[in-house]
Motif scaffolding. Structure first.
Motif, PDB file in Angstrom:
ATOM      1  N   GLU A  51     -34.046  -1.189  28.900  1.00 38.66           N
ATOM      2  CA  GLU A  51     -32.869  -0.356  28.603  1.00 38.66           C
ATOM      3  C   GLU A  51     -32.418  -0.527  27.144  1.00 38.66           C
ATOM      4  N   GLY A  52     -33.113  -1.360  26.373  1.00 41.16           N
ATOM      5  CA  GLY A  52     -32.879  -1.426  24.928  1.00 41.16           C
ATOM      6  C   GLY A  52     -31.810  -2.389  24.459  1.00 41.16           C
ATOM      7  N   SER A  53     -31.295  -3.254  25.353  1.00 37.45           N
ATOM      8  CA  SER A  53     -30.161  -4.111  24.979  1.00 37.45           C
ATOM      9  C   SER A  53     -30.497  -5.137  23.889  1.00 37.45           C
ATOM     10  N   ASP A  54     -31.799  -5.403  23.671  1.00 39.02           N
ATOM     11  CA  ASP A  54     -32.163  -6.377  22.626  1.00 39.02           C
ATOM     12  C   ASP A  54     -32.865  -5.702  21.434  1.00 39.02           C
ATOM     13  N   SER A  55     -32.738  -4.396  21.331  1.00 43.08           N
ATOM     14  CA  SER A  55     -33.357  -3.697  20.200  1.00 43.08           C
ATOM     15  C   SER A  55     -32.267  -3.267  19.205  1.00 43.08           C
ATOM     16  N   TYR A  56     -31.834  -4.241  18.388  1.00 47.41           N
ATOM     17  CA  TYR A  56     -30.770  -4.014  17.409  1.00 47.41           C
ATOM     18  C   TYR A  56     -31.198  -4.610  16.074  1.00 47.41           C
ATOM     19  N   ALA A  57     -30.440  -4.307  15.024  1.00 50.15           N
ATOM     20  CA  ALA A  57     -30.765  -4.842  13.702  1.00 50.15           C
ATOM     21  C   ALA A  57     -29.857  -6.023  13.368  1.00 50.15           C
ATOM     22  N   GLU A  58     -30.313  -6.824  12.385  1.00 51.49           N
ATOM     23  CA  GLU A  58     -29.542  -7.978  11.898  1.00 51.49           C
ATOM     24  C   GLU A  58     -29.795  -8.142  10.416  1.00 51.49           C
ATOM     25  N   SER A  59     -28.835  -8.759   9.729  1.00 49.39           N
ATOM     26  CA  SER A  59     -28.993  -8.982   8.290  1.00 49.39           C
ATOM     27  C   SER A  59     -29.966 -10.129   8.027  1.00 49.39           C
ATOM     28  N   LEU A  60     -30.870  -9.940   7.040  1.00 48.79           N
ATOM     29  CA  LEU A  60     -31.753 -11.034   6.605  1.00 48.79           C
ATOM     30  C   LEU A  60     -31.230 -11.666   5.326  1.00 48.79           C
ATOM     31  N   LEU A  61     -30.702 -10.820   4.421  1.00 51.34           N
ATOM     32  CA  LEU A  61     -30.217 -11.299   3.126  1.00 51.34           C
ATOM     33  C   LEU A  61     -29.136 -10.337   2.638  1.00 51.34           C
ATOM     34  N   ALA A  62     -28.003 -10.905   2.210  1.00 53.62           N
ATOM     35  CA  ALA A  62     -26.868 -10.075   1.768  1.00 53.62           C
ATOM     36  C   ALA A  62     -27.221  -9.326   0.470  1.00 53.62           C
ATOM     37  N   PRO A  63     -26.609  -8.156   0.259  1.00 51.54           N
ATOM     38  CA  PRO A  63     -26.987  -7.335  -0.901  1.00 51.54           C
ATOM     39  C   PRO A  63     -26.756  -8.024  -2.241  1.00 51.54           C
ATOM     40  N   ALA A  65     -27.124 -11.093  -2.893  1.00 46.58           N
ATOM     41  CA  ALA A  65     -27.966 -12.291  -3.074  1.00 46.58           C
ATOM     42  C   ALA A  65     -29.166 -12.032  -3.984  1.00 46.58           C
ATOM     43  N   TRP A  66     -29.631 -10.779  -4.032  1.00 49.78           N
ATOM     44  CA  TRP A  66     -30.859 -10.503  -4.794  1.00 49.78           C
ATOM     45  C   TRP A  66     -30.745  -9.134  -5.446  1.00 49.78           C
ATOM     46  N   ASP A  67     -30.784  -9.127  -6.758  1.00 48.50           N
ATOM     47  CA  ASP A  67     -30.663  -7.857  -7.471  1.00 48.50           C
ATOM     48  C   ASP A  67     -32.058  -7.324  -7.793  1.00 48.50           C
ATOM     49  N   LEU A  68     -32.425  -6.240  -7.173  1.00 52.41           N
ATOM     50  CA  LEU A  68     -33.644  -5.546  -7.584  1.00 52.41           C
ATOM     51  C   LEU A  68     -33.389  -4.051  -7.466  1.00 52.41           C
ATOM     52  N   ARG A  69     -34.353  -3.238  -7.848  1.00 51.59           N
ATOM     53  CA  ARG A  69     -34.139  -1.791  -7.834  1.00 51.59           C
ATOM     54  C   ARG A  69     -35.177  -1.084  -6.984  1.00 51.59           C
ATOM     55  N   MET A  70     -34.701  -0.038  -6.302  1.00 46.96           N
ATOM     56  CA  MET A  70     -35.634   0.885  -5.683  1.00 46.96           C
ATOM     57  C   MET A  70     -35.406   2.242  -6.323  1.00 46.96           C
ATOM     58  N   LEU A  71     -36.434   2.738  -7.001  1.00 50.29           N
ATOM     59  CA  LEU A  71     -36.332   4.044  -7.650  1.00 50.29           C
ATOM     60  C   LEU A  71     -36.764   5.100  -6.629  1.00 50.29           C
ATOM     61  N   VAL A  72     -35.848   5.993  -6.281  1.00 56.00           N
ATOM     62  CA  VAL A  72     -36.158   7.048  -5.315  1.00 56.00           C
ATOM     63  C   VAL A  72     -36.617   8.269  -6.109  1.00 56.00           C
ATOM     64  N   VAL A  73     -37.889   8.598  -5.986  1.00 55.26           N
ATOM     65  CA  VAL A  73     -38.457   9.688  -6.785  1.00 55.26           C
ATOM     66  C   VAL A  73     -38.544  10.931  -5.904  1.00 55.26           C
ATOM     67  N   VAL A  74     -37.725  11.925  -6.228  1.00 55.44           N
ATOM     68  CA  VAL A  74     -37.622  13.123  -5.393  1.00 55.44           C
ATOM     69  C   VAL A  74     -38.602  14.189  -5.883  1.00 55.44           C
ATOM     70  N   GLN A  81     -37.117 -14.366  -2.297  1.00 55.59           N
ATOM     71  CA  GLN A  81     -36.774 -13.378  -3.330  1.00 55.59           C
ATOM     72  C   GLN A  81     -37.961 -13.168  -4.269  1.00 55.59           C
ATOM     73  N   ASP A  82     -39.110 -12.940  -3.647  1.00 53.68           N
ATOM     74  CA  ASP A  82     -40.384 -12.837  -4.367  1.00 53.68           C
ATOM     75  C   ASP A  82     -40.802 -11.358  -4.423  1.00 53.68           C
ATOM     76  N   LEU A  83     -40.515 -10.690  -5.537  1.00 52.27           N
ATOM     77  CA  LEU A  83     -40.793  -9.252  -5.662  1.00 52.27           C
ATOM     78  C   LEU A  83     -42.276  -8.937  -5.486  1.00 52.27           C
ATOM     79  N   GLU A  84     -43.122  -9.753  -6.081  1.00 48.49           N
ATOM     80  CA  GLU A  84     -44.569  -9.552  -5.989  1.00 48.49           C
ATOM     81  C   GLU A  84     -45.021  -9.532  -4.511  1.00 48.49           C
ATOM     82  N   ALA A  85     -44.536 -10.490  -3.746  1.00 48.32           N
ATOM     83  CA  ALA A  85     -44.937 -10.581  -2.335  1.00 48.32           C
ATOM     84  C   ALA A  85     -44.318  -9.444  -1.520  1.00 48.32           C
TER      85      ALA A  85
END
Ligand code: PMV
Length: 326
Positions: free
Chosen positions: A160-172, A174-183, A228-232
């Protein structure tokens, strides 16, 4: 009685993808996924429960929603109506901070904002986990947009899905990086992600390989984010995205979301990486490309990618916050 609330949620992009459902009605995934919530690509939604409204109404960027889209929102709102015991129907007004026509996934931010605004307006005080479970039923990826930063959505085991939820791994913060969204495209896609997933599960001979390797990808990504390993992170995200696309390329009939400009960008990113710039792509169920990089490289890389023919717009996003009330 009139009850109203407004909420905002950011979109998110998966680094390890959700691909395939084990329950279509409940949006239960075949595999877990990990994402980054994107600052700056958000949906703001106001919900008003009104005794006098004879049916649910929804407006997206001031345009009345109708047909199957409105029906889907209606089913979602009915679930909340039942949970809260509210009378009447809901008036929903929703705005995207990005052009809806840009072909960017808005269902993640959309259903996360709707879950929070509609439950709050109905007088419910849900925990983040309860909100994630609810948002998942609107759109799978919306379960992750309840949280900020880096987020894992658990596959779960319960039917019934009671254990299919999300959780935080790392607060925003904590790690500054960029995702460039190319439209690249502004046309609605020919095959929905729902249809493409169903076709993949049913017909791709590659799908069992996807499922047998995804746990290792999730483990590697958890570790890469913790370090916080960008390469990996980037290496795993790019490989995982190509593996997902390989499963849909091999469905019957096949689903190919890439356009020539999608491929040109993939080559460009790999070329720049060979030249020493740490940058990595990921692509969802559509032609647009998202590129991970360091903050200090974002301006130069944006300039390079803008020069690729077919690029219409480029949005640089940092790790963003989870859903909140306004
Ligand atoms: O939740 P949906 O129906 O928007 O599907 C999302 C599918 C992908 O974007 C391709 C992968 C993901 O995990 O977000």
């Amino acid at each position: 009685m009139i009850l109203q609330a407004t909420a905002r949620a950011n979109s998110n992009i998966a680094l390890i993808k959700y691909w395939g459902k084990r329950d279509e009605a409940l949006n239960l995934p075949q595999n877990g996924s990990i994402s980054m919530t994107l600052d700056g690509l958000h949906t703001t939604t106001t919900v008003r429960w009104d005794d006098a409204l004879p049916e649910h109404k929804a407006f997206l960027d001031r345009k009345a929603m109708e047909g199957s889209e409105l029906a889907k929102i209606g089913r979602f709102l009915n679930r909340i109506k039942q949970m809260a015991g509210v009378k009447g129907h809901a008036m929903v007004e929703t705005h995207n901070s990005f052009p809806t026509a840009a072909g960017l996934a808005s269902s993640a931010s959309g259903y996360a904002a709707l879950a929070l605004a509609a439950t709050k307006a109905a007088g419910l005080e849900l925990s983040e986990r309860e909100l994630s479970l609810l948002a998942r039923q609107g759109s799978g990826s919306a379960s992750r947009s309840i949280f900020g930063g880096f987020v894992e959505w658990h596959r779960g085991e319960a039917p019934e899905g009671s254990d299919s939820y999300a959780e935080s791994l790392l607060a925003p913060e904590a790690w500054d990086l960029r995702m460039l969204v190319v439209v690249l495209e502004d046309r609605p896609k020919a095959v929905s992600s729902r249809e493409a997933m169903a076709r993949t599960v049913a017909t791709s001979p590659m799908y069992p390989s996807w499922l047998s390797t995804v746990e290792a990808d999730l483990g590697g990504m958890r570790e890469a984010i913790a370090n916080q390993d960008l390469e990996a992170v980037g290496t795993l995200a790019e490989a995982n995205c190509l593996k997902m696309h390989a499963t849909m390329h091999t469905t019957l009939p096949s689903v190919i979301y890439w356009q020539p400009s999608t491929l040109a960008l993939m080559h460009r990113v790999q070329h720049l990486r060979r030249e020493g710039l740490p940058c990595f792509f990921t692509i969802d169920a559509g032609p647009n490309v998202k590129v991970l990089c360091r903050p200090e490289d974002a301006a130069g890389l944006s300039h390079e990618l803008h020069a690729v023919p077919g690029v219409r717009e480029l949005i640089a996003c940092s790790p963003g916050l989870g859903a909140s009330l306004l």
